[in-house]
Write a protein that holds these residues in place. Sequence first.
Motif, PDB file in Angstrom:
ATOM      1  N   ASN A   1      -7.495  -5.086   0.882  1.00  0.00           N
ATOM      2  CA  ASN A   1      -6.296  -5.022   0.039  1.00  0.00           C
ATOM      3  C   ASN A   1      -6.663  -4.445  -1.322  1.00  0.00           C
ATOM      4  O   ASN A   1      -7.749  -4.697  -1.842  1.00  0.00           O
TER       5      ASN A   1
ATOM      6  N   ILE B   1       8.025   2.039  -5.283  1.00  0.00           N
ATOM      7  CA  ILE B   1       8.769   0.789  -5.322  1.00  0.00           C
ATOM      8  C   ILE B   1       9.150   0.494  -6.761  1.00  0.00           C
ATOM      9  O   ILE B   1       8.502   0.968  -7.692  1.00  0.00           O
TER      10      ILE B   1
ATOM     11  N   GLN C   1       8.810  -6.826  -2.330  1.00  0.00           N
ATOM     12  CA  GLN C   1       7.942  -6.326  -1.254  1.00  0.00           C
ATOM     13  C   GLN C   1       8.534  -5.111  -0.598  1.00  0.00           C
ATOM     14  O   GLN C   1       9.739  -5.008  -0.388  1.00  0.00           O
ATOM     15  N   GLY C   2       7.636  -4.177  -0.267  1.00  0.00           N
ATOM     16  CA  GLY C   2       8.027  -3.027   0.522  1.00  0.00           C
ATOM     17  C   GLY C   2       7.143  -2.962   1.752  1.00  0.00           C
ATOM     18  O   GLY C   2       6.567  -3.959   2.160  1.00  0.00           O
ATOM     19  N   GLN C   3       7.029  -1.779   2.288  1.00  0.00           N
ATOM     20  CA  GLN C   3       6.179  -1.628   3.463  1.00  0.00           C
ATOM     21  C   GLN C   3       4.726  -1.544   3.013  1.00  0.00           C
ATOM     22  O   GLN C   3       4.308  -0.581   2.402  1.00  0.00           O
ATOM     23  N   ARG C   4       3.976  -2.569   3.293  1.00  0.00           N
ATOM     24  CA  ARG C   4       2.550  -2.683   2.911  1.00  0.00           C
ATOM     25  C   ARG C   4       2.317  -2.776   1.405  1.00  0.00           C
ATOM     26  O   ARG C   4       1.194  -2.864   0.954  1.00  0.00           O
TER      27      ARG C   4
ATOM     28  N   THR D   1       3.410  -4.618  -2.406  1.00  0.00           N
ATOM     29  CA  THR D   1       4.076  -5.710  -3.106  1.00  0.00           C
ATOM     30  C   THR D   1       3.883  -5.487  -4.588  1.00  0.00           C
ATOM     31  O   THR D   1       2.771  -5.173  -5.034  1.00  0.00           O
TER      32      THR D   1
ATOM     33  N   ASP E   1      -3.876   6.289   1.389  1.00  0.00           N
ATOM     34  CA  ASP E   1      -3.460   5.644   0.144  1.00  0.00           C
ATOM     35  C   ASP E   1      -4.235   6.186  -1.056  1.00  0.00           C
ATOM     36  O   ASP E   1      -3.898   5.865  -2.201  1.00  0.00           O
TER      37      ASP E   1
END
Lengths: 108, 113
Positions: free
Chosen positions: A18, A48, A58-61, A63, A84
């Motif tokens: 993460n 986001i 939260q979004g897709q993968r 936060t 990413d």
Amino acid sequence: GESVGLHLPTLSVQEGDNSIINCAYSNSASDYFIWYKQESGKGPQFIIDIRSNMDKRQGQRVTVLLNKTVKHLSLQIAATQPGDSAVYFCAAANNLFFGTGTRLTVIP
Amino acid sequence: DVKVTQSSRYLVKRTGEKVFLECVQDMDHENMFWYRQDPGLGLRLIYFSYDVKMKEKGDIPEGYSVSREKKERFSLILESASTNQTSMYLCASSSIAAPYEQYFGPGTRLTVT
């Protein structure tokens, strides 16, 4: 005036881990914050946003966490992937002020 | 898909030249923006526009002007280019409904010699 900056200019993480990218702001009147991702050779891309009346979104993968007490927000990316790898900007929307960005490098 | 296009990816101009950077968006967005991006300084807002023929100064308008004659097109003009205007220029657009969700073009890297 507004000051929005990021804590670290660079961040390296292992693929699958993460990632946490931090941002601080100075103006308490900021009511809306946005995160952008900029890949090499491209313009920034909206990821986001979060309003000041929220602590978490939260979004897709991803936060985003907002701590108004210490004027700090963070972007968390779960299970970081090579795609990413990019520069991440936080921006205070009330005056369109962008920070200088954190370059995230994902190590395979 | 929202598309924001910029007239050139790379541009080399001489000091004193008049430079036009063009930006076109195809999503009928009301808002359009011009930024420059420099290492260590992030994105800085030069000018923005909320409507045709309307313009507002951003943080660093000096040495620049803009033109918005049509809704889809926003032009940035360097009246007399100087070496300190060497930079990456980014155009963006957004709608009234989501004004802070900006869509950016790929950028124009301008070098003034």
